[in-house]
Design a protein around this motif. Structure first.
Motif, short mmCIF file in Angstrom:
data_model
loop_
_atom_site.label_atom_id
_atom_site.label_comp_id
_atom_site.label_asym_id
_atom_site.label_seq_id
_atom_site.Cartn_x
_atom_site.Cartn_y
_atom_site.Cartn_z
N HIS A 99 0.79 -1.22 0.00
CA HIS A 99 0.00 0.00 0.00
C HIS A 99 0.82 1.26 0.00
O HIS A 99 0.44 2.25 0.58
CB HIS A 99 -1.05 -0.02 1.11
N ALA A 100 1.93 1.21 -0.67
CA ALA A 100 2.60 2.46 -0.97
C ALA A 100 1.68 3.12 -1.98
O ALA A 100 0.74 3.78 -1.60
CB ALA A 100 3.98 2.18 -1.54
N ALA A 101 1.90 2.91 -3.21
CA ALA A 101 0.97 3.39 -4.23
C ALA A 101 1.08 2.44 -5.41
O ALA A 101 2.10 2.41 -6.08
CB ALA A 101 1.34 4.80 -4.65
N HIS A 102 0.06 1.66 -5.58
CA HIS A 102 0.04 0.75 -6.72
C HIS A 102 -1.41 0.38 -7.03
O HIS A 102 -2.33 0.80 -6.35
CB HIS A 102 0.90 -0.50 -6.44
N THR A 103 -1.57 -0.42 -8.06
CA THR A 103 -2.88 -0.80 -8.55
C THR A 103 -3.19 -2.24 -8.17
O THR A 103 -2.30 -3.08 -8.11
CB THR A 103 -2.89 -0.65 -10.09
N HIS A 104 -4.45 -2.52 -7.90
CA HIS A 104 -4.89 -3.88 -7.61
C HIS A 104 -5.75 -4.42 -8.74
O HIS A 104 -6.49 -3.67 -9.37
CB HIS A 104 -5.75 -3.91 -6.33
N LEU A 116 -0.42 -5.12 -8.72
CA LEU A 116 0.22 -4.89 -10.01
C LEU A 116 1.34 -3.87 -9.86
O LEU A 116 1.31 -3.03 -8.97
CB LEU A 116 -0.81 -4.40 -11.03
N GLU A 117 2.28 -3.91 -10.74
CA GLU A 117 3.43 -3.01 -10.69
C GLU A 117 3.12 -1.65 -11.29
O GLU A 117 4.02 -0.89 -11.59
CB GLU A 117 4.61 -3.65 -11.43
N ALA A 118 1.86 -1.35 -11.49
CA ALA A 118 1.46 -0.07 -12.08
C ALA A 118 1.04 0.90 -10.99
O ALA A 118 0.25 0.55 -10.11
CB ALA A 118 0.29 -0.29 -13.04
N ALA A 119 1.58 2.09 -11.04
CA ALA A 119 1.20 3.12 -10.07
C ALA A 119 -0.20 3.63 -10.42
O ALA A 119 -0.59 3.65 -11.58
CB ALA A 119 2.19 4.27 -10.11
N PRO A 120 -0.96 4.03 -9.41
CA PRO A 120 -2.28 4.60 -9.72
C PRO A 120 -2.12 5.93 -10.45
O PRO A 120 -1.05 6.54 -10.40
CB PRO A 120 -2.92 4.81 -8.35
N PRO A 121 -3.17 6.36 -11.12
CA PRO A 121 -3.08 7.61 -11.87
C PRO A 121 -2.91 8.81 -10.94
O PRO A 121 -3.21 8.75 -9.76
CB PRO A 121 -4.41 7.69 -12.62
N THR A 122 -2.46 9.91 -11.51
CA THR A 122 -2.33 11.16 -10.77
C THR A 122 -3.72 11.61 -10.36
O THR A 122 -4.64 11.60 -11.18
CB THR A 122 -1.67 12.23 -11.65
N PRO A 123 -3.90 12.00 -9.11
CA PRO A 123 -5.25 12.42 -8.68
C PRO A 123 -5.67 13.72 -9.37
O PRO A 123 -4.83 14.55 -9.72
CB PRO A 123 -5.10 12.63 -7.17
N ILE A 135 -5.29 7.31 -2.58
CA ILE A 135 -5.91 7.04 -3.88
C ILE A 135 -5.77 5.55 -4.14
O ILE A 135 -4.74 4.95 -3.85
CB ILE A 135 -5.28 7.89 -5.01
N GLU A 136 -6.83 4.95 -4.64
CA GLU A 136 -6.81 3.53 -4.95
C GLU A 136 -7.33 3.33 -6.36
O GLU A 136 -8.22 4.07 -6.80
CB GLU A 136 -7.73 2.77 -3.99
N LEU A 137 -6.78 2.37 -7.05
CA LEU A 137 -7.29 2.01 -8.36
C LEU A 137 -7.46 0.50 -8.36
O LEU A 137 -6.50 -0.24 -8.13
CB LEU A 137 -6.33 2.43 -9.48
N ASP A 138 -8.68 0.07 -8.56
CA ASP A 138 -8.98 -1.35 -8.61
C ASP A 138 -9.42 -1.73 -10.00
O ASP A 138 -10.38 -1.17 -10.53
CB ASP A 138 -10.12 -1.71 -7.64
N LEU A 139 -8.70 -2.65 -10.58
CA LEU A 139 -9.10 -3.23 -11.85
C LEU A 139 -9.84 -4.51 -11.52
O LEU A 139 -9.44 -5.25 -10.61
CB LEU A 139 -7.88 -3.54 -12.71
#
Length: 151
Positions: A99-104, A116-123, A135-139
């Protein structure tokens, strides 16, 4: 129901590791928190509230306590909560140091959560006076195992 582990045979080292993770949040490592976190770490996939009750067996907590423990684990970043295709909550342990900053990626069939190794988008720009805490991004979709791809 999925067979996960026998919590009555909880090794002291595994219980202490779970307690340490809880204490690092600044909270008390209660027996209920330790048992549930230990169970989530041992589970091969995300578990429903019912799965957790069943897996705890004789060591089961009352429903309200279990809901509170699960909510606390999610709020503290030690667990994930996601909703499957049937709109049932499933819980899984968060990876250590996560939970540093990444995508799930959340599988809608089995409920597993993949980092996933992808950072979430810029808020986006927030209105004046707003404060962003995370900020969280869930795929969402189906994992390789559920699509018949790879295990």
């Amino acid at each position: 129901m999925m067979t996960v582990l026998n919590p009555s045979v909880d090794s002291p080292a595994e219980a202490e590791a779970a307690a340490l993770l809880i204490r690092r949040t600044g909270a008390r490592a209660t027996p209920a928190r330790v048992r549930v976190l230990r169970l989530l770490h041992a589970a091969p996939a995300a578990l429903t509230h019912h799965d957790i009750e069943q897996a705890l067996g004789d060591l089961a907590l009352d429903r309200v306590t279990l809901y509170r423990v699960l909510d606390w684990l999610v709020e503290s970043g030690l667990a994930h909560r996601n909703t499957d295709a049937q709109r049932v909550f499933r819980f899984s342990a968060a990876a250590i140091g996560e939970h540093a900053a990444h995508t799930h990626f959340r599988c809608e069939d089995c409920g597993r959560v993949f980092c996933l190794e992808a950072a979430p988008p810029t808020p986006p720009s927030l209105p004046e006076g707003f404060s962003l805490s995370r900020i969280e991004l869930d795929l969402r979709g189906r994992c390789a195992r559920c699509t018949g791809g790879h295990p």
